[in-house]
Motif scaffolding. Sequence first.
Motif, PDB file in Angstrom:
ATOM      1  N   VAL A 264      -4.725 -14.585   6.215  1.00  0.00           N
ATOM      2  CA  VAL A 264      -4.180 -13.706   5.184  1.00  0.00           C
ATOM      3  C   VAL A 264      -4.400 -12.265   5.638  1.00  0.00           C
ATOM      4  N   LYS A 265      -3.334 -11.476   5.645  1.00  0.00           N
ATOM      5  CA  LYS A 265      -3.415 -10.066   6.008  1.00  0.00           C
ATOM      6  C   LYS A 265      -3.103  -9.221   4.776  1.00  0.00           C
ATOM      7  N   VAL A 266      -4.068  -8.386   4.403  1.00  0.00           N
ATOM      8  CA  VAL A 266      -3.930  -7.525   3.227  1.00  0.00           C
ATOM      9  C   VAL A 266      -4.079  -6.082   3.675  1.00  0.00           C
ATOM     10  N   SER A 267      -3.200  -5.241   3.170  1.00  0.00           N
ATOM     11  CA  SER A 267      -3.253  -3.806   3.466  1.00  0.00           C
ATOM     12  C   SER A 267      -3.380  -3.042   2.151  1.00  0.00           C
ATOM     13  N   CYS A 268      -4.371  -2.139   2.084  1.00  0.00           N
ATOM     14  CA  CYS A 268      -4.622  -1.357   0.872  1.00  0.00           C
ATOM     15  C   CYS A 268      -4.618   0.136   1.207  1.00  0.00           C
ATOM     16  N   ASP A 285      -3.404   0.782  -3.784  1.00  0.00           N
ATOM     17  CA  ASP A 285      -2.171  -0.004  -3.686  1.00  0.00           C
ATOM     18  C   ASP A 285      -2.407  -1.084  -2.636  1.00  0.00           C
ATOM     19  N   CYS A 286      -2.603  -2.314  -3.087  1.00  0.00           N
ATOM     20  CA  CYS A 286      -2.880  -3.439  -2.184  1.00  0.00           C
ATOM     21  C   CYS A 286      -1.679  -4.374  -2.143  1.00  0.00           C
ATOM     22  N   LYS A 300      -0.731  -2.706  -7.585  1.00  0.00           N
ATOM     23  CA  LYS A 300      -0.739  -1.253  -7.437  1.00  0.00           C
ATOM     24  C   LYS A 300      -1.286  -0.608  -8.708  1.00  0.00           C
ATOM     25  N   LYS A 301      -2.025   0.454  -8.514  1.00  0.00           N
ATOM     26  CA  LYS A 301      -2.565   1.222  -9.658  1.00  0.00           C
ATOM     27  C   LYS A 301      -2.646   2.685  -9.253  1.00  0.00           C
ATOM     28  N   LYS A 302      -2.177   3.513 -10.126  1.00  0.00           N
ATOM     29  CA  LYS A 302      -2.273   4.962  -9.885  1.00  0.00           C
ATOM     30  C   LYS A 302      -2.927   5.602 -11.092  1.00  0.00           C
ATOM     31  N   SER A 303      -3.625   6.678 -10.830  1.00  0.00           N
ATOM     32  CA  SER A 303      -4.315   7.358 -11.914  1.00  0.00           C
ATOM     33  C   SER A 303      -3.341   8.154 -12.772  1.00  0.00           C
TER      34      SER A 303
END
Length: 303
Positions: A264-268, A285-286, A300-303
């Motif tokens: 599994v390849k995850v990029s954040c 943002d993952c 994804k989450k942004k402030s």
Amino acid sequence: MGERVYPRDTPPVSGEHPNLNPKPIIDSPPVSGGPYHRPTMSEDSSTSSKMSYPGYGGPQPGTYVVQVPKDQVYRVPPPENAHKYKLYTQRKPHRSRCRCCICATLAAILLLALLLVVAGGVFYLIYSPKAPSYSIESVQIKGVNLAKLAASSVAPTISPVFNVTVRTENSNGKIGVYYEQGSSVNIYHDGVNFCGGSSPAFYQPPKSVTVFSTELSGAGIVLSKSARDKLLTEQKKGQVPLEMDVEIPVKIEVSAVKTWTITVKVSCDVTVNALIENAKVVSWDCRIKKMEMFSASKNKKKS
């Protein structure tokens, strides 16, 4: 079969059926040498020349005319081609067997592929697999003092230590995930690898949330003056962008049956307010870049 025409006074060969009322072709007496005289080449030439003139009665005595029906010509191969004919007739069954074998193999492959497609469709309909989701809960940073770096006249080196807390959620109702040993986690800033490490091994059951922490460290990282100035500018703005790449070998458990190992390849993309111990996660943002059996997911989450 056409008739054979026999010359006058000439008996038929043994085995042939003579005509009951044989008629001579021409009533001329036989040439010198008697009724069984065989003409010479000169005589044949003169005879053929005579036959070309109109009014000539027919072939000379001792000459036979044999008529063969067209449908019987070439029915039997000549002796010089008998061996080739035998070889060709023997190759046909061999070619047929090879062709049948190839067709059977292709049919088996197509049938197997069809069965796999059907099994995959049934699996998706029954289990409806979904990829786990990942999020960054907190980041603690040690070993980076930008004020000291800015006052230094030479290119300094840093040895940062990141403590990252990750939250993973398995929303599948009948599928568990085994996170195996041998993972790799790296954090970058503007293409420079700040630190690296690995994540712990654990099992995540269906319909569960797991939170784990991993410590990543680096040593002897050289920062150029432009890199230091860029970090200082970003920290003054309260937004320091970082990139975290994760590769984890996992095994999927479906009804107490484990699959093969899947990478599994995850990029954040993580943004913090400063490179300090009590850093605040501004946004993250993952996304899963690669994971077989599951559709790619994005969190994804942004402030």
